[in-house]
Write an enzyme that holds these catalytic residues in place. Sequence first.
Site, PDB file in Angstrom:
ATOM      1  N   ARG A 184       0.860  -1.350  -0.045  1.00 42.21           N
ATOM      2  CA  ARG A 184       0.238  -0.013  -0.090  1.00 42.21           C
ATOM      3  C   ARG A 184       0.973   1.239   0.013  1.00 42.21           C
ATOM      4  NH1 ARG A 184      -4.750   1.413   4.423  1.00 42.21           N
ATOM      5  NH2 ARG A 184      -2.835   1.054   5.872  1.00 42.21           N
ATOM      6  N   ASP A 467      -3.677   3.242  14.513  1.00 38.21           N
ATOM      7  CA  ASP A 467      -2.736   3.726  13.593  1.00 38.21           C
ATOM      8  C   ASP A 467      -3.314   4.977  13.049  1.00 38.21           C
ATOM      9  OD1 ASP A 467      -4.978   3.350  11.885  1.00 38.21           O
ATOM     10  OD2 ASP A 467      -4.079   1.773  10.761  1.00 38.21           O
TER      11      ASP A 467
END
Length: 593
Positions: A184, A467
């Site tokens: 990603r 996160d």
Amino acid sequence: MMNDHMETYHEDEDKGMRKGSLHLPEGVRIRGRLAAGYDRILTREALEFVTDLERTFRSRVKWMLDFRKEQQARFDAGEVPAFDPAMVAIREGSWVCDGVPLAIADRRVEITGPVERKMVINALNSGAKVFMADFEDSLAPHWDNVMRGHINLRDAVNKTIEWEDKARNKLYKLNKNTAVLFVRPRGWHLKEAHIEIDGEPATGCLTDFGFYFFHNHEAFRTTHGGAGPFFYLPKMQHSREAAVWNSVFDRAERALGVPHGSIKATVLIETLPAVFQMNEILYELRSHSAGLNCGRWDYIFSYVKTFQGHPDRLLPDRVQVGMGQHFMKSYTELLIQTCHRRGVHAMGGMAAQIPIRDNAAANEAAMALVRADKLREVTAGHDGTWAAHPGLISLVMDVFNANMTKENQIESRKREDVSITEADLIEKPRGVRTLDGLRLNTRVGIQYVEAWLNGTGSVPLYNLMEDAATAEISRVQNWQWIRYGAVLDGESVPIKVDKELFARVVSEELARVEGEVGTERFKKGRFVEAARMFARQCTAAKLDDFLTLDAYSRVVSIVPEARLSRLNGGTFPQHCLHPMIQTISTMLADVQF
């Protein structure tokens, strides 16, 4: 043909650094330090490839970001997201995406994490079907993190990656059978300040994609039946962004002689505008599509961000905004229906729980939540799901194995029973807003920002894996409550959230954090700086698009011009902002709505 010039960097041999030079394409400058192994990634050929992508697509990226601003201005003025009437032919058409490669037909459990070396090895060995190596939400994009990440992925693709834990006398290396690697890249909005192309910082996602694809496409395809490499694409808001990615893939394949359609990408539907564009996104990527994913945490963040100008849409405590909320359930069901109609995977989201090793009862309760969440996903029709911790893989795998006997449910669960309206997708979430919720948001936000500033983008806090996506929920929810003076529930007398209350909460939660981490760790860390930054963003007159845009300016490590021709090893001081210390209350008093 571009003329090339050369910038020479030398590192201390006694530190194990390799002497050498970088032959840079014209118009390219490397502004970060060169450590051991970086020249393996920053080859002239790789830089030429990345530079071509940047020069070809930079103007389109800027145009897309400008369009996002225009779209947000319309939402701020009262508009709400909706299906585009001009695209009805695409939504109602009978087209399908190209077939799913055999190498990724079965994706029932995927693990995600940053591109840190030990993490890469453990995730590939975890027993998951897929490992998504992340340059985005779980990585703080310090220059060294990014460069070492590319080295780690190159070694992983070539099966040479190892890591030695000297303290435990343990060597980590890959098993014979490993998860399939997806990567990603960063979102469109983030820059790579340490690489300049024609005097401008490079686009972060193009450097992430470009370096990985250039160095690894051949070795990857050799071991995956000619398919791949595979990617996850974050933070999209419109199908025009998918069209740009499709053009990037086409150009990359042509440039390196890779068969058309080899690259496959799964798009994270993690913004509210994108849920109204799912058919159009798949259509734009139909020769490169590997499906869609429910990026649930960023999706909650995007709900607040999209409706930041709507005081009637205040979120309840973030712990109450789960998949039981009607707008969340609607989005996942529509995603499954859309993907299966188009012949691609519908991936579930992340359960943020992590194993609790020192409390058996609490651990069982957490695992029960994970089990229930994954059972909901597989019975709804998802073809796979995410786990944040290797300790969850077997549990999640058992749930999917018991309820999904084939590789996926693309053909067997079309979800033709689903009928989702625009109103379903934007229904107001229900629940209470509490002082404890405000405190938790603040405590988590401070600690996450502190870790990010120090180079860590994925942090276990209070038995959950935090996160950038989950930290964003804390930030924008605080902003929303302060901006509109939310009245807290459960208090003996009405309490309205304002800057004065928030200043007290920040001070008290900062003291609590010090007690939890210890005074010595607190003093060595950047907690006060993180608290100032988080508080400023929560009280800004205009909501910042992303927490990481401000944070990135504090971790950029630009080598001074006089030292660009020679580096003498070691890490140079960061180019950071160091405002004078002042009390939180004084700082917040200067902020005006």
